[in-house]
Design a protein around this motif. Structure first.
Motif, short mmCIF file in Angstrom:
data_model
loop_
_atom_site.label_atom_id
_atom_site.label_comp_id
_atom_site.label_asym_id
_atom_site.label_seq_id
_atom_site.Cartn_x
_atom_site.Cartn_y
_atom_site.Cartn_z
N VAL A 99 0.78 -0.39 0.50
CA VAL A 99 0.25 -0.24 0.46
C VAL A 99 0.88 0.77 -0.35
O VAL A 99 0.60 2.27 -0.77
CB VAL A 99 -1.15 -0.11 0.79
N ALA A 100 2.08 1.49 0.58
CA ALA A 100 2.54 2.63 0.79
C ALA A 100 3.95 2.57 -0.67
O ALA A 100 3.43 4.03 -1.20
CB ALA A 100 3.44 2.21 2.05
N LEU A 101 3.95 1.84 -1.49
CA LEU A 101 4.35 1.86 -2.60
C LEU A 101 3.21 2.35 -3.20
O LEU A 101 3.55 3.39 -4.30
CB LEU A 101 4.71 0.68 -3.43
N GLY A 102 2.36 2.22 -3.45
CA GLY A 102 1.08 2.71 -4.14
C GLY A 102 0.71 4.08 -3.50
O GLY A 102 0.81 5.00 -4.49
N LEU A 103 0.84 4.91 -2.43
CA LEU A 103 0.84 5.86 -2.30
C LEU A 103 1.90 7.00 -2.52
O LEU A 103 1.49 7.89 -2.51
CB LEU A 103 0.66 6.03 -0.67
N GLY A 104 3.25 5.99 -2.93
CA GLY A 104 4.61 6.53 -3.25
C GLY A 104 4.62 6.90 -4.35
O GLY A 104 5.67 8.02 -4.82
N CYS A 105 4.07 5.96 -5.16
CA CYS A 105 3.29 6.43 -7.05
C CYS A 105 2.67 8.12 -6.72
O CYS A 105 3.24 8.34 -7.43
CB CYS A 105 2.71 5.34 -7.50
N ARG A 106 1.96 7.41 -5.98
CA ARG A 106 0.64 8.51 -6.52
C ARG A 106 1.25 10.03 -5.79
O ARG A 106 1.06 11.16 -5.91
CB ARG A 106 -0.61 8.63 -4.95
N TYR A 107 2.83 9.96 -4.61
CA TYR A 107 2.83 11.31 -4.59
C TYR A 107 3.48 11.75 -5.07
O TYR A 107 3.73 12.67 -5.42
CB TYR A 107 3.73 11.07 -2.97
N LEU A 108 4.77 10.63 -5.79
CA LEU A 108 5.18 11.09 -7.20
C LEU A 108 5.04 11.49 -7.82
O LEU A 108 5.30 12.64 -8.46
CB LEU A 108 6.19 10.22 -8.05
N PHE B 268 10.91 3.31 -9.08
CA PHE B 268 10.21 4.21 -7.56
C PHE B 268 10.18 2.67 -7.22
O PHE B 268 10.86 2.60 -5.76
CB PHE B 268 10.06 4.67 -7.15
N VAL B 269 9.67 1.93 -7.45
CA VAL B 269 8.25 0.74 -7.08
C VAL B 269 9.70 -0.49 -6.37
O VAL B 269 10.62 -0.71 -5.90
CB VAL B 269 7.48 -0.30 -7.86
N TRP B 270 10.58 -0.73 -7.52
CA TRP B 270 11.78 -1.99 -7.62
C TRP B 270 13.33 -1.52 -6.76
O TRP B 270 13.18 -1.70 -5.92
CB TRP B 270 12.70 -2.24 -8.90
N LEU B 271 13.56 -0.30 -6.65
CA LEU B 271 13.77 0.48 -5.93
C LEU B 271 13.76 0.49 -4.68
O LEU B 271 14.78 -0.43 -3.80
CB LEU B 271 14.69 1.88 -6.20
N LEU C 70 13.18 9.05 -1.86
CA LEU C 70 12.48 9.99 -3.12
C LEU C 70 13.51 9.93 -3.28
O LEU C 70 13.89 10.86 -4.68
CB LEU C 70 11.01 10.67 -2.26
N ALA C 71 14.39 11.21 -2.36
CA ALA C 71 15.60 12.04 -2.72
C ALA C 71 17.04 11.20 -3.28
O ALA C 71 17.67 11.77 -4.73
CB ALA C 71 16.70 12.82 -1.78
N LEU C 72 17.02 10.13 -3.22
CA LEU C 72 17.54 8.85 -3.98
C LEU C 72 17.22 8.74 -5.52
O LEU C 72 18.07 8.74 -5.93
CB LEU C 72 18.03 7.58 -3.15
N HIS C 73 15.69 8.44 -5.49
CA HIS C 73 15.16 8.11 -6.56
C HIS C 73 15.21 9.67 -7.77
O HIS C 73 15.76 9.67 -8.86
CB HIS C 73 13.09 8.40 -6.15
#
Length: 399
Positions: free
Chosen positions: A136-145, A157-160, A359-362
């Motif tokens: 769920v967090a990765l899904g939210l991360g994609c939304r935030y991106l 981002f997902v695979w990282l 996110l910064a690394l991405h």
């Protein structure tokens, strides 16, 4: 002529820094972007299945119990809280001065729920819970991106996040996955100005880890950085912003009330840290001393490595600052420097537990050629396999 020659490079440099500055979309546009993004759920599930299957294979090859390994170290503390609640007095570790007061209550409460009050295997259910929270967090991360970095490669981002060094914490009976979910949810709703939800997420964050309290402080930093002196006047026109500052730390205060009722010490979660050798000091001194081990005692890997990871964190914080991502920079800064003031232990875990570092690394990886970026992700995944093997061997510096 001389003036024109010197003005050119300055203008170019200024333009370059201007292009690095992050866009802050209006709330309506942020909400539209959040709703429009297509979250790659298939890749999220595939990344989790592939990486976890490899980790399981390493455990079987080494004749380890995967579930038991994922429940060791701090996982055993969370299991103890789930089964017997918080200790009345210190009794853990070799000196008998440790207790489970250092671990916040939301994750063990969720573990209690998914095990149906302890009737199901906590190790199995804990691993499933942590991985479900991460999905769920990765899904939210994609939304935030999509809101803050439109056009950013979501699959990278997902695979990282699923395979990078120390990502095995997200599968353990640790609160990292839960913290990621709540932090990213709060970041999304802050950008969309759904402040009622932000209050809920920040309250839950401060019930999950001590660093959750820093969200509210980082929000204040962003408001001052963007609005300057107008921020203080704006607060009076936005009582919902003030309420976030009030409600956000309530999770910590509720935990303190619980500890006071149980032990008579509302700050037991902080005082017990001395059992792990943590005492407040100068973060810069700790960093320099740790780095000096590379020269004075390179065979002593632990402090030198932890300090090097902290130095990477400082660089990522600076990168967020260059982009003027003030809220993310504030979260990263507090997450790194407050623990660093008490020592070098667990610094990599603190960093990976805060999604803004990833996110910064991405951000940095997206500025590289695509092949190189993916190659570095694969290299990080291979390095993580070495860490996973050490984790199975209960190497203490990975706690």
């Amino acid at each position: 002529m001389n003036d024109s020659v010197t003005a050119g490079p300055r203008s170019t440099l200024g333009e370059r820094f201007k292009t690095l500055a992050a866009e802050t979309p209006p709330p309506a546009e942020a909400l539209a972007r959040a709703r429009a993004v297509r979250i790659p759920w298939g890749h999220i599930l595939l990344a989790l299945l592939v990486t976890r299957a490899v980790w399981l294979a390493i455990a079987l090859w080494g004749d380890h119990s995967y579930l038991h390994a994922m429940a060791q170290f701090d996982g055993s503390w969370f299991k103890g809280i789930m089964t017997r609640g918080y200790d009345v007095e210190a009794r853990g570790m070799s000196d008998g001065d440790a207790a489970n007061w250092a671990f916040f209550p939301l994750y063990p409460a969720l573990l209690w729920l998914v095990t149906l009050g302890g009737q199901l295997d906590p190790e199995l259910m804990g691993v499933l819970l942590s991985n479900a929270l991460l999905a769920v967090a990765l899904g939210l991360g994609c939304r935030y991106l999509a809101i803050t970095r439109p056009g950013a490669p979501l699959l990278l981002f997902v695979w990282l996040a699923a395979s990078m060094p120390y990502s095995f914490y997200f599968s353990a009976l640790y609160s990292e996955s839960l913290f990621w979910l709540l932090c990213l949810a709060s970041l999304i709703d802050w950008r969309c100005q759904r402040t009622g939800r932000v209050m809920l997420w920040t309250l839950l964050l401060s019930m999950t880890r001590a660093t959750g309290v820093f969200w509210v402080i980082a929000m204040g930093i962003e408001l001052v950085a963007r609005l300057r002196l107008r921020a203080f006047a704006e607060l009076w026109r936005r009582p919902d912003w003030l309420l976030i500052g009030v409600v956000g730390p309530l999770g910590l205060f509720l935990f303190m009330a619980l500890l006071y009722h149980r032990t008579g010490d509302a700050l037991a979660f902080s005082h017990v840290q001395i059992s792990w050798g943590r005492e407040m000091g100068n973060p810069l001194t700790n960093l320099i001393e740790g780095l000096s081990y590379w020269q004075s005692a390179p065979e002593t890997l632990r402090p030198a490595w932890q300090a090097s990871m902290a130095l990477v964190g400082v660089g990522l914080i600076g990168w967020l600052g260059v982009q003027r991502r003030w809220l993310e920079m504030g979260l990263a800064g507090f997450t790194l420097f407050v623990p660093l003031a008490t020592g070098l232990d667990a610094i990599p875990r603190y960093m990976i537990g805060m999604p803004v570092f990833v996110l910064a690394l991405h951000d940095l990886l997206t500025r590289l050629p695509r092949t190189l970026a993916w190659g570095l992700v694969m290299l990080g995944a291979l390095a993580n396999l070495w860490l996973v093997e050490n984790w199975y061997d209960t190497v203490f510096w990975l706690v």
